[in-house]
Motif scaffolding. Structure first.
Motif, PDB file in Angstrom:
ATOM      1  N   LEU A  48       0.829  -1.126   0.034  1.00  0.00           N
ATOM      2  CA  LEU A  48      -0.069  -0.093   0.035  1.00  0.00           C
ATOM      3  C   LEU A  48       0.946   1.169  -0.040  1.00  0.00           C
ATOM      4  O   LEU A  48       0.449   2.302  -0.521  1.00  0.00           O
ATOM      5  CB  LEU A  48      -0.870  -0.070   1.288  1.00  0.00           C
ATOM      6  CG  LEU A  48      -2.228  -0.878   1.164  1.00  0.00           C
ATOM      7  CD1 LEU A  48      -2.984  -0.744   2.475  1.00  0.00           C
ATOM      8  CD2 LEU A  48      -2.951  -0.883  -0.031  1.00  0.00           C
ATOM      9  N   SER A  49       2.110   1.232   0.645  1.00  0.00           N
ATOM     10  CA  SER A  49       2.924   2.464   0.399  1.00  0.00           C
ATOM     11  C   SER A  49       3.034   2.774  -0.774  1.00  0.00           C
ATOM     12  O   SER A  49       3.446   3.883  -1.180  1.00  0.00           O
ATOM     13  CB  SER A  49       4.020   2.091   1.399  1.00  0.00           C
ATOM     14  OG  SER A  49       3.934   2.288   2.822  1.00  0.00           O
ATOM     15  N   GLU A  50       3.436   1.979  -1.892  1.00  0.00           N
ATOM     16  CA  GLU A  50       4.010   2.206  -3.107  1.00  0.00           C
ATOM     17  C   GLU A  50       2.564   2.857  -3.663  1.00  0.00           C
ATOM     18  O   GLU A  50       2.900   3.894  -4.326  1.00  0.00           O
ATOM     19  CB  GLU A  50       3.907   0.918  -3.856  1.00  0.00           C
ATOM     20  CG  GLU A  50       5.448   0.360  -3.700  1.00  0.00           C
ATOM     21  CD  GLU A  50       5.618  -0.880  -4.562  1.00  0.00           C
ATOM     22  OE1 GLU A  50       6.652  -1.361  -4.368  1.00  0.00           O
ATOM     23  OE2 GLU A  50       4.852  -1.280  -5.661  1.00  0.00           O
ATOM     24  N   LEU A  51       1.266   2.545  -3.268  1.00  0.00           N
ATOM     25  CA  LEU A  51       0.114   3.359  -3.864  1.00  0.00           C
ATOM     26  C   LEU A  51       0.183   4.689  -3.315  1.00  0.00           C
ATOM     27  O   LEU A  51      -0.226   5.584  -3.959  1.00  0.00           O
ATOM     28  CB  LEU A  51      -1.138   2.392  -3.438  1.00  0.00           C
ATOM     29  CG  LEU A  51      -1.091   1.101  -3.795  1.00  0.00           C
ATOM     30  CD1 LEU A  51      -2.875   0.562  -3.742  1.00  0.00           C
ATOM     31  CD2 LEU A  51      -1.137   1.225  -5.444  1.00  0.00           C
ATOM     32  N   VAL A  52       0.679   4.884  -2.138  1.00  0.00           N
ATOM     33  CA  VAL A  52       0.736   6.112  -1.355  1.00  0.00           C
ATOM     34  C   VAL A  52       1.800   6.952  -2.030  1.00  0.00           C
ATOM     35  O   VAL A  52       1.470   8.419  -2.342  1.00  0.00           O
ATOM     36  CB  VAL A  52       0.842   6.092   0.179  1.00  0.00           C
ATOM     37  CG1 VAL A  52       0.979   7.350   0.812  1.00  0.00           C
ATOM     38  CG2 VAL A  52      -0.333   5.295   0.823  1.00  0.00           C
ATOM     39  N   VAL A  53       2.669   6.482  -2.006  1.00  0.00           N
ATOM     40  CA  VAL A  53       3.987   7.448  -2.542  1.00  0.00           C
ATOM     41  C   VAL A  53       3.931   7.923  -4.046  1.00  0.00           C
ATOM     42  O   VAL A  53       4.197   8.761  -4.314  1.00  0.00           O
ATOM     43  CB  VAL A  53       5.414   6.513  -2.409  1.00  0.00           C
ATOM     44  CG1 VAL A  53       6.385   7.229  -3.131  1.00  0.00           C
ATOM     45  CG2 VAL A  53       5.822   6.414  -1.025  1.00  0.00           C
TER      46      VAL A  53
END
Lengths: 305, 305
Positions: free
Chosen positions: B236-241
């Protein structure tokens, strides 16, 4: 004393804030070494070729981009693929007396905004990014998960839309601060099913995401506003069947953040828990890690004067 | 012979199509027993109190809703929480000579649309749901993952926007069909990084999702247009970044699907692989499962005449 490079200025940092990313950074979640932090307010000391900027109070955007690639030309400068990010990625941060910054990253702070308001410009811009990406309608029922440093700013910006905002909180002290802003708070157990048009998850945790999924209605939107550690197991078919939209959200626009501060529409003062001189930076980090502690600010300028 | 209930009509099914959901259904992925399938075109035989509808050629929406709850009143009838879904959830499907349907679910088929076009209304509506949810700009670079039954309809509807559409394909026969429509095809290995404004994943597989993630640009959108089996591990962090948006997409609007068919803007004929009488339904399912086979249609009417 750092030397400004081409297109850069030298800034004396007046105030700098510790955010969740900094705490994760010192725990080693990012491959970063150097001076941490990216939230600051300061004064321009040297501005080669731009002497009228000297003495100006400024805040600064944290992504350093090229201005030439397809992302930059399309207005997505924060997504330049080889960007440097102040205090996070290949660029020294602002827990320092002095820092160099590209002139184009700086925004002048209106006189009416005090230092302790201006230092919130960066996280406030991040909160406003949500509304750059998703329309929070005045008639929407909105659920906010997490009432920490960033969550409290998100609560304030969302409340300005007139929407019915409900905040999930765990700690009583945080709950108290939120009710001050007239937001309704509910406990984790009270998050119902399929009730909210929009859910913002600032928790950065799998539990927070599961709660967001439980709280969002069919065809609703979940904004991911936090850094999740590792992978999260997600049932994509549920997102398909219920036609849920997930939106990842990161850095936001500085000018509207400054507008809101200038017009006193956002008051971050109650979010400040404590101040430390830079020389007590380690203690400041320890304090910021404690449960219930919100924004801890460092005052590098006091170490000089 | 089924009896129409209150507000229902009796329909003689002329043509019915096997889709991926039906294949998954017979494999036991859904808790459904009864007559499968939901894609059909037929003729109204009995319409109590609505005799002018008798003899009308019709297609039917598959979600049976209440019309009274907050979802229904807000125009989200396909998301009624206790909905029945024809051939999928608690309601007999259309692999039958005769079927009853709520009158309000039916749409009259314009005379100019042949039976073998009209039977594609339901999946074509599902393809159009993408553009109900997400704007595919004419200047967008769009990646479509999966060129099966539904993928081919999505390719046709997206191509109508004028966007630059690239389709990832594996099988050569499918590739051939796609190049007929002037879509550029690429292999799995050719999916670059951060290139597409919009990615539509019709694969329903973790591999497809990973490819979508690899192909989408920062601040781009991935539409999930398929049923994923089980859970998918997502960073999910990739989606955020990268500020990616994920949009789950299911059933769509029938009227625009009928408009496109009526105006010959979509020609599903090349997608039809074979026809079977209903009495050979088991063979039809076996055929539909074979690699490279696209739409297999059943002709229940031929069993009667």
């Amino acid at each position: 004393m750092p030397k400004p490079g081409s297109g850069e200025v030298l800034v004396r940092v007046q105030l700098a804030g510790i955010c969740a990313t900094d705490l994760e950074l010192v725990r080693g979640y990012y491959a970063f070494t150097g001076v941490p932090d990216h939230e600051f307010e300061g004064e321009v000391l040297e501005a080669p070729g731009e002497s009228d900027r000297v003495g100006q109070r400024v805040v600064g955007e944290i992504n350093i981009s090229c201005g030439k690639c397809s992302h930059c030309r399309a207005g997505r400068r924060t997504h330049y693929e080889r960007r440097l990010v102040v205090g996070i990625l290949d660029r020294e941060g602002v827990f320092a007396e002095f820092v160099t910054m590209p002139l184009e990253n700086l925004h002048a702070v209106p006189d009416s905004i005090p230092d302790e308001g201006a230092v919130f410009t960066e996280p406030l811009a991040a909160a406003l990014e949500i509304q750059e990406q998703v329309q929070a309608h005045p008639s929407d029922h909105v659920l906010l998960i997490g009432a920490g440093r960033l969550g409290k700013l998100v609560a304030r910006t969302l409340a300005l839309t007139g929407c019915e905002l409900v905040v999930v909180v765990r700690r009583e002290t945080l709950k108290q601060l939120l009710t001050e802003c007239n937001n309704r708070t509910i406990s984790v157990e009270e998050v119902g099913e399929n009730k909210f048009d929009l859910v913002v998850d600032t928790s950065g945790s799998p539990e927070g995401f599961a709660m967001a999924k439980r709280g969002v209605r069919s065809r609703g939107t979940i904004v991911l506003k936090g850094t999740y550690k590792g992978y999260v197991n997600i049932n994509l078919s549920e997102l398909v069947v219920e036609e849920i939209t997930l939106v990842g959200s990161r850095c936001g626009p500085f000018p509207p953040a400054l507008h809101l501060l200038e017009n006193c529409l956002i008051d971050p003062a109650p979010i400040i828990t404590d101040y430390y001189p830079l020389s007590e930076g380690i203690s400041a980090f320890r304090r910021a890690e404690q449960p219930g502690v919100l924004k801890v600010l460092l005052r590098p300028a006091t170490d000089i004067s």
